[in-house]
Write a protein that holds these residues in place. Structure first.
Motif, PDB file in Angstrom:
ATOM      1  N   VAL A 395     -16.517  38.273 -43.103  1.00 42.71           N
ATOM      2  CA  VAL A 395     -17.694  38.932 -42.519  1.00 42.71           C
ATOM      3  C   VAL A 395     -17.236  40.097 -41.633  1.00 42.71           C
ATOM      4  O   VAL A 395     -17.781  41.198 -41.692  1.00 42.71           O
ATOM      5  N   ILE A 396     -16.202  39.841 -40.823  1.00 42.80           N
ATOM      6  CA  ILE A 396     -15.699  40.875 -39.904  1.00 42.80           C
ATOM      7  C   ILE A 396     -15.158  42.079 -40.692  1.00 42.80           C
ATOM      8  O   ILE A 396     -15.425  43.229 -40.329  1.00 42.80           O
ATOM      9  N   VAL A 397     -14.419  41.801 -41.763  1.00 35.36           N
ATOM     10  CA  VAL A 397     -13.878  42.918 -42.566  1.00 35.36           C
ATOM     11  C   VAL A 397     -15.037  43.760 -43.122  1.00 35.36           C
ATOM     12  O   VAL A 397     -14.992  44.989 -43.112  1.00 35.36           O
ATOM     13  N   CYS A 398     -16.118  43.078 -43.571  1.00 33.97           N
ATOM     14  CA  CYS A 398     -17.293  43.814 -44.061  1.00 33.97           C
ATOM     15  C   CYS A 398     -17.933  44.609 -42.924  1.00 33.97           C
ATOM     16  O   CYS A 398     -18.454  45.709 -43.149  1.00 33.97           O
ATOM     17  N   CYS A 399     -17.900  44.049 -41.710  1.00 33.92           N
ATOM     18  CA  CYS A 399     -18.456  44.766 -40.549  1.00 33.92           C
ATOM     19  C   CYS A 399     -17.640  46.030 -40.264  1.00 33.92           C
ATOM     20  O   CYS A 399     -18.198  47.094 -40.000  1.00 33.92           O
ATOM     21  N   PHE A 400     -16.306  45.900 -40.327  1.00 40.61           N
ATOM     22  CA  PHE A 400     -15.427  47.064 -40.134  1.00 40.61           C
ATOM     23  C   PHE A 400     -15.776  48.146 -41.159  1.00 40.61           C
ATOM     24  O   PHE A 400     -15.898  49.320 -40.829  1.00 40.61           O
ATOM     25  N   LEU A 401     -15.946  47.674 -42.385  1.00 38.69           N
ATOM     26  CA  LEU A 401     -16.241  48.582 -43.497  1.00 38.69           C
ATOM     27  C   LEU A 401     -17.572  49.305 -43.258  1.00 38.69           C
ATOM     28  O   LEU A 401     -17.674  50.522 -43.438  1.00 38.69           O
ATOM     29  N   GLY A 402     -18.576  48.526 -42.832  1.00 38.74           N
ATOM     30  CA  GLY A 402     -19.903  49.095 -42.570  1.00 38.74           C
ATOM     31  C   GLY A 402     -19.852  50.134 -41.473  1.00 38.74           C
ATOM     32  O   GLY A 402     -20.451  51.208 -41.588  1.00 38.74           O
ATOM     33  N   SER A 403     -19.113  49.833 -40.407  1.00 33.96           N
ATOM     34  CA  SER A 403     -19.032  50.765 -39.284  1.00 33.96           C
ATOM     35  C   SER A 403     -18.322  52.042 -39.694  1.00 33.96           C
ATOM     36  O   SER A 403     -18.739  53.138 -39.337  1.00 33.96           O
ATOM     37  N   TYR A 404     -17.262  51.896 -40.452  1.00 34.39           N
ATOM     38  CA  TYR A 404     -16.491  53.066 -40.865  1.00 34.39           C
ATOM     39  C   TYR A 404     -17.305  53.944 -41.825  1.00 34.39           C
ATOM     40  O   TYR A 404     -17.399  55.156 -41.662  1.00 34.39           O
ATOM     41  N   CYS A 405     -17.910  53.302 -42.824  1.00 36.66           N
ATOM     42  CA  CYS A 405     -18.573  54.064 -43.883  1.00 36.66           C
ATOM     43  C   CYS A 405     -19.806  54.815 -43.400  1.00 36.66           C
ATOM     44  O   CYS A 405     -20.233  55.779 -44.043  1.00 36.66           O
TER      45      CYS A 405
END
Lengths: 497, 167
Positions: A395-405
């Protein structure tokens, strides 16, 4: 007719597949205790960056509907609400499961969610365009009044203390001041960091405050990382609850559907409140209130009908006024902004195809989740047994991805983490996060409309009250504050007694 | 939550409000409209400080060990706080480390390292002794970032950070 056009727009393999995946993903995440519809949206948001606006927003709507409906599974089978919107479902759903009526409770909850959701969708489809037409006639004074009322409602009702709610809201307002002033174009609180010229991006702020802070809390409670135990209940026990059985409870269904819808329209409340209020209403008006809490199917019906009707209400206010009704709709608002689309009354005029596609997707998502939950329950219960220690880091990795993208900006990852820490601290000290987010989102509009109003009145404050809508909103704001203070004093008096 | 926490958090709010108000004087004053660009931050800071004072007064006048207002329904607030939790500290450290590492070695490598580390941190003792669980964690930690990288690059045509070392 226009809704039919919406169905035609989404009737293609790509959109339908995305909606199936979105609803399924939302159901799975919503079913996991500790993860909500908001988390589901935060995880899925990055995947919409590469989609066109219709596909991306229909996908997010499907995730939202799935996320709100997934919570009932663990609420009934484990007595742990998958989402806060299913708290009241536990009160009678879990006792029913323990009494060997798990199938009855689950089917009643699924049918109730479906009916509540479809009710919300139908009202949204028919009422939305009319509300938008009215909203188009509103002046800056009226918008100022409306936003002020929305901020006060959220701050007063989101937590147990209005002072803390207002503090959280003002913190959100302060943080939204960072960046370029919308009217004069001067920098505020950017400290020479050019990447802050546009202020804090909404997506890392939202993900940090809600998802990252929750994961920090889960890390503190390591015991929650174990797999869930279903040994106490058997999901196949009991009779299936049918639509005919459901219709026998119209006495509850009609008022709680309306209650859920109205609560959804009021900013900041959402399903977390509506399920408890609906349960309380059903119990208080029942001829057999003593059965509630011991496995009464009416309790399950009230909670699940109301929380899904709330989704429709929250979508009404988002699409017609651009005001997020709850945390999850804030992410959908972010989804709109990513596509350079501003939700609001003009949306129905300028982006008619998109709006009706979203409305059609909302109806379809309700049908999809119903079919998935009704026929695929064993799959979801199997997924619930995946240990959280495997899921949370993903979930956290997806959150990182969402914030970056969101802006292709690595600094947003740091902002997300910092807001996660801030969210954790605020929650630890009892400050509700919903007012902070709504303050953060609505404050630029509040400031803009106030300053525009005062430009129009040449600095005079009184003419603002001459507008009936603004006057009513400001009076309602004062009444809300007074009622909250009164209720707080009453609570104290009861406690002291 | 006790009176001390109420006062402490309110004091922090007042300090923040004071800093925010002071910072507003760095904003260029404009005359394009009646209120100008400083008004809103200053008004928010004053209100914030006022509410901080209200919270302190409420906490001081509340009878008993804690006020009813302070019982937040939120799950974190409701949980009993017990000292410093090692997984909690490591989780926060890992979040900051992710930001530093992603700049250096990019999304895929950082995410693999993060997933391995965080799964190990959150894993209960019995999981750490299980060979099956170790294999699942390793497989998940490698496959998820690689899958995400592939999907974003091939399907959505979005290039995820490659890092200074590989970029």
């Amino acid at each position: 007719m226009q809704l039919l056009q919406g169905f035609i727009t989404i009737a293609n393999i790509e959109t339908l597949l995305l909606m199936i995946v979105g609803t399924f993903g939302g159901l799975v995440v919503g079913a996991l205790p500790g993860l909500s519809a908001f988390t589901a949206l935060a995880i899925m948001l990055p995947f919409t960056f590469g989609m066109d606006s219709i596909n991306g927003l229909c996908f997010l709507v499907a995730v939202y509907v799935g996320g709100c409906s997934g919570g009932l599974i663990s609420a009934v089978l484990l007595g742990i609400p998958g989402t806060p919107a299913s708290i009241a479902t536990c009160f009678d759903g879990y006792p029913m499961a323990q009494q060997g009526k798990a199938k009855t409770a689950l089917s009643a909850a699924i049918i109730s969610s479906f009916v509540g959701g479809i009710f919300g969708a139908i009202v949204l489809s028919f009422l939305g365009p009319y509300i938008a037409k009215v909203a188009l006639k509103l002046s800056p004074y009226d918008y100022f009044g409306l936003i002020l009322f929305a901020l006060t409602t959220v701050s007063s009702l989101a937590g147990d203390s209005m002072v803390r709610g207002l503090i959280a809201c003002l913190l959100g307002i302060c943080l939204s001041c960072v960046g370029t002033d919308g009217l004069s174009s001067v920098y505020r609180y950017t400290f020479g960091i050019t990447k802050l010229a546009n202020g804090f991006s909404m997506i890392p702020v939202l993900i940090g405050l809600f998802a990252v802070s929750q994961i920090m809390a889960n890390a503190k409670d390591k015991a929650s990382m174990k797999s869930l135990d279903f040994s106490g209940t058997n999901q196949n026990s009991g009779e299936v609850f049918t639509f005919i059985d459901y219709l026998k409870h119209l006495r509850i269904i009609i008022p709680v559907s309306l209650m859920g819808l109205v609560i959804g329209i009021l900013p900041g409340l959402g399903g977390n409140i509506s399920n408890l209020m609906a349960y309380s209403y059903a119990k208080n008006t029942s001829s057999h209130p003593e059965d509630y809490g011991k496995g009464c199917v009416e309790g399950v019906i009230a909670s699940e009908t109301a929380n899904n009707a709330t989704v429709g209400g929250a979508m009404i206010i988002l699409l017609t006024l651009g005001i997020p009704g709850d945390n999850a709709t804030s992410v959908i608002l972010a989804g709109f902004q990513m596509n350079d689309i501003a939700p609001g009354p003009l949306l129905f005029k300028t982006q008619g195809e998109l709006v009706y596609a979203i409305l059609a997707a909302f109806v379809l998502a309700n049908v999809l989740f119903f079919l998935m939950e009704y026929f695929g329950l064993p799959i979801f219960t199997k997924m619930l047994s995946i240990p959280s220690m495997l899921l949370l880091p993903i979930v956290i990795v997806c959150c990182f991805l969402g914030s970056y993208c969101a802006n292709n900006n690595i600094l947003d990852i740091l902002i997300m983490v910092l807001f996660g820490v801030l969210g954790y601290i605020l929650k630890k000290y009892g400050f509700p996060l919903a007012p902070m987010v709504v303050g953060f989102i609505l404050s630029p509009m509040l400031e803009l409309y106030l300053r525009r109003s005062l430009m129009k009145t040449r600095g005079e404050w009184l003419p603002i009250l001459s507008s009936p809508v603004a006057a009513v909103c400001i009076v309602l704001t004062v009444v809300t504050i007074l009622l909250t203070i009164r209720s707080s004093f009453k609570k104290k008096a009861v406690k002291a007694a | 939550m006790n009176k001390k926490n109420d006062i402490l958090s309110a004091a922090a709010v007042i300090l923040f409000a004071a800093a925010f108000y002071t910072g507003s004087f760095q904003i260029q004053q404009t005359t394009s409209d009646v209120l100008g660009s400083r008004f809103f931050p200053q008004a928010a800071a004053i209100l914030l400080a006022f509410l901080g004072i209200v919270q302190i007064v409420t906490a001081l006048t509340a009878s008993g060990k804690g006020s009813a207002e302070n019982n937040n329904t939120d799950d974190i607030g409701a949980k009993k706080q017990e000292g410093i939790s090692v997984p909690f500290i490591l989780t926060i450290a890992a979040l900051f480390a992710y930001y530093v590492l992603i700049r250096l070695v990019g999304f895929a490598v950082t995410s693999i390292a993060y997933l391995l580390f965080e799964s190990w941190v959150l894993m209960p003792e019995e999981g750490r002794n299980s060979k099956k669980m170790k294999i699942i964690v390793i497989l998940t930690s490698f496959l998820v970032p690689l899958f995400l990288n592939y999907i974003f690059y091939q399907v959505f045509k979005i290039r995820l950070p490659q890092g200074m070392l590989f970029g």
